[in-house]
Design a protein around this motif. Structure first.
Motif, PDB file in Angstrom:
ATOM      1  N   SER A   1       0.823  -1.213   0.000  1.00 33.33           N
ATOM      2  CA  SER A   1       0.000   0.000   0.000  1.00 33.33           C
ATOM      3  C   SER A   1       0.852   1.257   0.000  1.00 33.33           C
ATOM      4  CB  SER A   1      -0.920   0.025   1.217  1.00 33.33           C
ATOM      5  OG  SER A   1      -1.857  -1.010   1.121  1.00 33.33           O
TER       6      SER A   1
ATOM      7  N   PHE B   1       2.019   1.656  -3.589  1.00 34.43           N
ATOM      8  CA  PHE B   1       0.911   2.091  -4.438  1.00 34.43           C
ATOM      9  C   PHE B   1       0.598   3.572  -4.199  1.00 34.43           C
ATOM     10  CE2 PHE B   1      -3.583   2.657  -5.529  1.00 34.43           C
ATOM     11  CZ  PHE B   1      -3.537   2.264  -6.858  1.00 34.43           C
ATOM     12  N   SER B   2       0.632   4.000  -2.947  1.00 36.26           N
ATOM     13  CA  SER B   2       0.387   5.410  -2.633  1.00 36.26           C
ATOM     14  C   SER B   2       1.431   6.301  -3.289  1.00 36.26           C
ATOM     15  CB  SER B   2       0.402   5.631  -1.121  1.00 36.26           C
ATOM     16  OG  SER B   2      -0.690   4.983  -0.526  1.00 36.26           O
TER      17      SER B   2
ATOM     18  N   VAL C   1       0.565   6.595  -7.008  1.00 35.09           N
ATOM     19  CA  VAL C   1      -0.567   7.502  -7.220  1.00 35.09           C
ATOM     20  C   VAL C   1      -0.113   8.953  -7.074  1.00 35.09           C
ATOM     21  CG1 VAL C   1      -2.801   8.241  -6.293  1.00 35.09           C
ATOM     22  CG2 VAL C   1      -2.325   5.808  -6.604  1.00 35.09           C
TER      23      VAL C   1
ATOM     24  N   VAL D   1      -1.883   2.909 -13.471  1.00 34.16           N
ATOM     25  CA  VAL D   1      -2.243   2.883 -12.053  1.00 34.16           C
ATOM     26  C   VAL D   1      -3.555   2.126 -11.847  1.00 34.16           C
ATOM     27  CG1 VAL D   1      -2.923   4.323 -10.085  1.00 34.16           C
ATOM     28  CG2 VAL D   1      -0.944   4.968 -11.469  1.00 34.16           C
TER      29      VAL D   1
ATOM     30  N   GLU E   1      -4.057  -1.287  -9.702  1.00 36.06           N
ATOM     31  CA  GLU E   1      -5.038  -1.306  -8.622  1.00 36.06           C
ATOM     32  C   GLU E   1      -5.947  -2.536  -8.717  1.00 36.06           C
ATOM     33  OE1 GLU E   1      -8.266   1.820  -6.804  1.00 36.06           O
ATOM     34  OE2 GLU E   1      -7.999   1.754  -8.960  1.00 36.06           O
ATOM     35  N   GLN E   2      -6.224  -3.003  -9.915  1.00 37.26           N
ATOM     36  CA  GLN E   2      -7.159  -4.110 -10.124  1.00 37.26           C
ATOM     37  C   GLN E   2      -6.491  -5.485 -10.084  1.00 37.26           C
ATOM     38  OE1 GLN E   2      -8.963  -2.901 -13.810  1.00 37.26           O
ATOM     39  NE2 GLN E   2     -10.255  -1.394 -12.817  1.00 37.26           N
TER      40      GLN E   2
END
Length: 67
Positions: free
Chosen positions: A31, A34-35, A38, A54, A58-59
């Motif tokens: 996470s 990923f942050s 983004v 992105v 995410e998927q």
């Protein structure tokens, strides 16, 4: 396989284990990565190709981590 190499631009990481604040978080939580992706997307001016990447990431299923 999808792989990422992470370089800490400041030469250090500011992430601790949530159970013990004097222990570094290793490997970094997905996470957190990923942050950062983004945030980079927003700083890039919201490029549509980057947005697609992105959203795709995410998927995807939860990652398997070898560190």
């Amino acid at each position: 396989m999808f792989a990422l190499e992470v370089e800490f631009l400041s030469g250090r990481v500011y992430a601790t284990d949530f159970r013990e604040r004097d222990v570094p978080e290793w490997p970094p939580h997905p996470s957190r990565l990923f942050s950062a992706l983004v945030a980079a997307f927003y700083e890039s001016g919201l490029d549509s190709d980057l947005r697609n990447a992105v959203v795709w990431l995410e998927q995807e299923k939860s990652p398997a981590i070898w560190a």
